[in-house]
Design an enzyme around this catalytic site. Sequence first.
Site, PDB file in Angstrom:
ATOM      1  N   CYS A   1     -23.752  -5.698  -1.133  1.00  0.00           N
ATOM      2  CA  CYS A   1     -23.944  -4.310  -0.648  1.00  0.00           C
ATOM      3  C   CYS A   1     -22.623  -3.707  -0.179  1.00  0.00           C
ATOM      4  CB  CYS A   1     -24.989  -4.238   0.453  1.00  0.00           C
ATOM      5  SG  CYS A   1     -26.599  -4.804  -0.043  1.00  0.00           S
TER       6      CYS A   1
ATOM      7  N   GLN B   1     -22.690  -7.932  11.629  1.00  0.00           N
ATOM      8  CA  GLN B   1     -22.026  -9.223  11.390  1.00  0.00           C
ATOM      9  C   GLN B   1     -21.217  -9.698  12.588  1.00  0.00           C
ATOM     10  OE1 GLN B   1     -22.595 -11.136   8.901  1.00  0.00           O
ATOM     11  NE2 GLN B   1     -23.715  -9.696   7.615  1.00  0.00           N
TER      12      GLN B   1
ATOM     13  N   LYS C   1     -30.098 -11.600  11.864  1.00  0.00           N
ATOM     14  CA  LYS C   1     -28.793 -12.246  11.640  1.00  0.00           C
ATOM     15  C   LYS C   1     -28.327 -12.998  12.891  1.00  0.00           C
ATOM     16  CE  LYS C   1     -27.374  -8.628   8.426  1.00  0.00           C
ATOM     17  NZ  LYS C   1     -27.421  -9.208   7.078  1.00  0.00           N
TER      18      LYS C   1
ATOM     19  N   HIS D   1     -20.638  -1.804   4.546  1.00  0.00           N
ATOM     20  CA  HIS D   1     -21.895  -2.160   3.874  1.00  0.00           C
ATOM     21  C   HIS D   1     -22.551  -0.844   3.449  1.00  0.00           C
ATOM     22  CE1 HIS D   1     -26.138  -3.480   3.728  1.00  0.00           C
ATOM     23  NE2 HIS D   1     -25.687  -4.721   3.659  1.00  0.00           N
TER      24      HIS D   1
ATOM     25  N   ASP E   1     -21.214  -0.569  13.299  1.00  0.00           N
ATOM     26  CA  ASP E   1     -22.208  -1.424  12.666  1.00  0.00           C
ATOM     27  C   ASP E   1     -21.855  -2.856  13.062  1.00  0.00           C
ATOM     28  OD1 ASP E   1     -23.313  -3.255  10.928  1.00  0.00           O
ATOM     29  OD2 ASP E   1     -22.868  -2.144   9.107  1.00  0.00           O
TER      30      ASP E   1
END
Length: 413
Positions: free
Chosen positions: A371, A209, A232, A129, A206
Amino acid sequence: MSAFSDLTLDVVKVRADFPILERKVHGKPLIYLDNAATSQTPRQVIDVFADYYERYNANIHRGLHTLSDEATAAYEAVRETVARFLNANKRHEIIFTRGTTEAINLVANTWGRANLKAGDEIILSMLEHHSNIVPWQLLAQQLGLIIKVIPVDEHGALDMAAYRELISERTRLVAVNHVSNAFGTINPIRDMAAIAHDHGALILVDGAQAAPHEPIDVQALGVDFYAFSGHKVYGPTGAGALYGRAELLEAMPPWQGGGEMIKTVGFDGGTSFADIPHRFEAGTPAIAEVIAMGKALDWVSNIGIGLIGSWEQRLLAHANDRLRTIDGLRILGTAPKKAGVISFVVDGAHSQDIGLLIDQLGVAIRTGHHCAQPLLKHFGVDATCRASFGAYNTPEEIDIFADALERVIGMVR
Ligand code: PMP
């Protein structure tokens, strides 16, 4: 729910927690399939805001009055909740941030500035991302760092052989996502961390997700930094967290200066900084949001993140089956290990048109570059349509979505 009846996730009960699922969009029941961008929020989390502002709104860590004590206790309790959620060893390894983006920028601007010099190498991946690309590019420009990128295969899985070739003693940091937001690819973080450490590099993950879909264990994964966003994971916007190994955080200089992050302040050079985690939490934080994020993580834990993940896997399989039969539809990202995300393009139809028209039928999907422009460019497209699933989605919704998609494609072709 027949096809899913062997699972114990009670989706009817789950859905009852989400007031927004009762609304209509363009006269049709809302089918929300944009969970990778932001998930919806259960009543229990929404209620935190009224409770906080009606009963104990106060600045934290400062006052000795009752309201401030209560707000501080509730805010600090979430550190424990997040530590448990990530299986961090110590609660002070959790820094509250506005989200994943701010967490990555924090590491770039503190650990990065203190430890990197011209010629040092950072490894990113093609799946990233923008928020795990641009902070490193900014730093690379300023410090003269070299960025290397792990390629992906035709399924959108990382090329691990290429990773092994790219990494060397010059590599100081590997920064990769756990799960790709654009394709849903789940990356082999434990292996990647072991390889990074074998070469003396650190690894930042990261987890934006991954946190909503699978159990995270930062110790078992062996990662140095892990970031995620509350919005999220059924929480509010404006709150997220960074996990960092205590030894690393303790050695890192502050980033933003201000109240709360100091021990003492003097004009005679006498300014000194607070211990972790407060050293990295300058100013008044998003108090209600953090408390609400804690509630969201409790909500997730009550259901069981493993159960949510397996429910979404069933939804993904069902959606794959339905979408594969649609003429001219091509799914991008077919790695063997995927989270509940499907990116696709349709011959002769613009993604944007599909997104707009399907919204008219009450279905919310995302269209665009997600993104992740380098990844999409690599696959020769500017945009895809993306459907992403959450705990409250149902197989019936997937059917309605697939039928709507066929209708819309017929209209735009
Ligand atoms: N990384 C990934 C993989 C993401 O999907 C997102 C959000 N789309 C981010 C980082 C950025 O998260 P936030 O905007 O909450 O900071």
